[in-house]
Design an enzyme around this catalytic site. Structure first.
Site: not given
Ligand code: NOJ
Length: 492
Positions: A62, A100, A146, A191, A331, A333, A399
């Site tokens: 904000h 989750r 989170h 994370e 997590n 990717y 994730e």
């Molecule tokens: C990590 C995070 O935990 C999540 O909040 C985020 O949206 C995703 N990866 C993708 O970036």
């Protein structure tokens, strides 16, 4: 005749063996769990309803709206606070074993502080969500934190001030007391690197502090202690009666040497040390890795610091940390190519302490999020690395997902991504004996992607942000995942 048949059988044996092998490699173990994930700030909206207190994300977005790419925020997001029943219907239709989601600290304790009073409406919301999930045969997997630190605690230093540990542990206790009869899987943190290093060192995420080379280490240190104290409390006071499991989610890319040279191999190892081993070593062995401690201490003294910028655990903290988990959440990717950097990083900084340069191969497919390249084999290498370096802990992939700029329903790229990554998970399980217990797709539906706003979409479900109803429509990837879960098998 018999001889002929035998001859034919022998002739086809290799083909039969390959087919059986192939089938095995497409099939998930019976006890393997499938889920999807979300987090409170990214989907709930209702930022100031029913007495909810402000988190640092409410406050800073904000105050500085221009920090987010499309100047958006999570005020309404997917409006899951009001639409959770619809979300659970989607989850049921998807067929997941678990969901989750995270709890917003300030929905439960508006002021954040220990003993500062709870919100009955906030408590009720998660009671309803949990009950709705269980009524649909979906297990709630709850992330306690989170990234949405209460604003009040941030005003007192947030994760840089070790007094937050007490507040966090007392918040966690309230959650175990309220929901532990029904929640059997807990994740203390999501994370560390994102909310600590990016939040307190690099000013890339709330609370946007830039104490390079100091803030991230201090925040992580306090969060690790908060995790271990929460684990002790759970084991001593709740585990026997509630029969649950407690872990945490740590993220990492796979660090691949850029070339075969010894130097690049060392650079990749260094990257794994700073981006992953750093966080998990204390939980398994009780303390930070020796090499990491030595390097940061040496650099700190050269830079004129009287003590290392990396805080030290005392004996009782080491005792508490060692073995403080039932499972590890990962997590993951993408993969990064690593080499030593001659780039000038700020001094001091975490980037300088590590000193590794990361890049992507030009042939890799890049998603709408520039950091996210599709490199499925990186996941298998990472799983094997975890097995070898971390004593093969029960590992839940908490994730994994793909970003697109559009929210089209025919999301082939996302379907390919999940299929390829799941196929590597199967190889890691069947061929490498990795202890992977489940997989979580990020994310159920398109939602607020932090500093990228609503521009990067990871969802299996499209959300129409232009409608007040936030209409949800499943994408093709939703139906693919549904089929995989139903058959417990990958589709060739
Ligand atoms: C990590 C995070 O935990 C999540 O909040 C985020 O949206 C995703 N990866 C993708 O970036």
């Amino acid at each position: 005749m018999v001889l002929n048949l035998l001859w034919m059988f022998l002739k086809f044996l290799p083909i039969i063996t390959t087919a059986v092998q192939g089938l095995r490699n497409l099939t998930f173990p019976n006890n393997f769990k499938f889920g999807v994930a979300t987090s409170a700030y990214q989907i709930e909206g209702a930022w100031n309803e029913d007495g909810k207190g402000q988190s640092i994300w409410d406050h800073y977005l904000h105050k500085y709206p221009y920090l987010v790419k499309d100047k958006s925020n999570g005020d309404i997001a997917c409006d899951s606070y009001h639409k959770y029943k619809e979300d659970v219907k989607l989850l049921k239709d998807l067929g997941v074993d678990f969901y989750r989601f995270s709890i917003a600290w300030t929905r439960i304790i508006p002021m954040g502080y220990k003993d500062s009073g709870v919100s009955l409406e906030g408590i009720e919301y998660y009671n309803n969500l949990i009950d709705e999930l269980l009524a649909s045969d979906i297990e709630p997997y709850v992330t306690i934190f989170h990234w949405d630190t209460p604003k009040t605690l941030e005003e007192n230093g947030g994760w840089l001030n070790n007094s937050i540990v007490d507040h966090y542990v007392s918040y966690a206790r309230i959650l175990f007391e309220l929901y532990g009869d029904r929640v059997k899987h807990w994740l203390t943190f999501n994370e560390f690197s994102q909310f600590c290093e990016e939040g307190y060192s690099r000013a890339e995420k709330a609370p946007f502090k830039s104490l390079q080379g100091i803030g991230g280490y201090q925040c992580t240190h306090n969060a690790l202690i908060a995790h271990s104290r929460t684990y002790k409390m759970y084991v001593e006071e709740f585990k026997i009666s509630q029969k649950g499991f407690l872990g945490l989610s740590v993220d990492t890319a796979w660090a691949e040497p850029k070339t075969d040279s010894i130097l690049d191999k060392l650079a990749a190892e260094e990257e794994m040390l700073f981006s992953y081993f750093y966080y998990l070593h204390p939980l398994i062995f009780g303390d930070y890795p020796t090499l990491l401690k030595m390097k940061i201490s040496l650099k700190s003294s050269v830079q004129g610091f009287r003590t290392s910028r990396l805080p030290k655990f005392n004996e009782s903290e080491i005792e508490l940390l060692r073995g403080s988990f039932d499972f590890i959440g990962l997590n993951h990717y993408t993969t990064a190519l690593c080499s030593w950097s001659n780039q000038k990083f700020p001094v001091p900084s975490e980037l300088d302490d590590c000193g590794v340069k990361q890049s992507q191969n030009t042939t890799w497919k890049i998603s709408a999020a520039p950091w996210l390249a599709e490199v499925p084999w990186g996941l298998r290498k990472l799983l094997v690395w975890i097995k070898e370096k971390l004593n093969n802990p029960p590992l839940l992939i908490t994730e994994n997902g793909w970003a697109t700029t559009d929210s089209n329903l025919d999301d082939n790229d996302r379907m390919n991504y999940h299929t390829k990554y799941l196929s590597e998970v199967l190889k890691a399980i069947h061929d490498d004996d990795c202890n992977v217990i489940g997989y979580t797709a990020w994310t159920l539906m398109d939602n607020f992607e932090w500093m990228s706003g609503y521009g990067e979409k990871f969802g299996l479900v499209q959300v129409d942000l232009t409608s007040t109803n936030r209409t949800r429509t499943p994408k093709d990837s939703f139906f693919l995942y549904q089929k995989i879960i139903r058959n417990r098998k990958l589709i060739e």
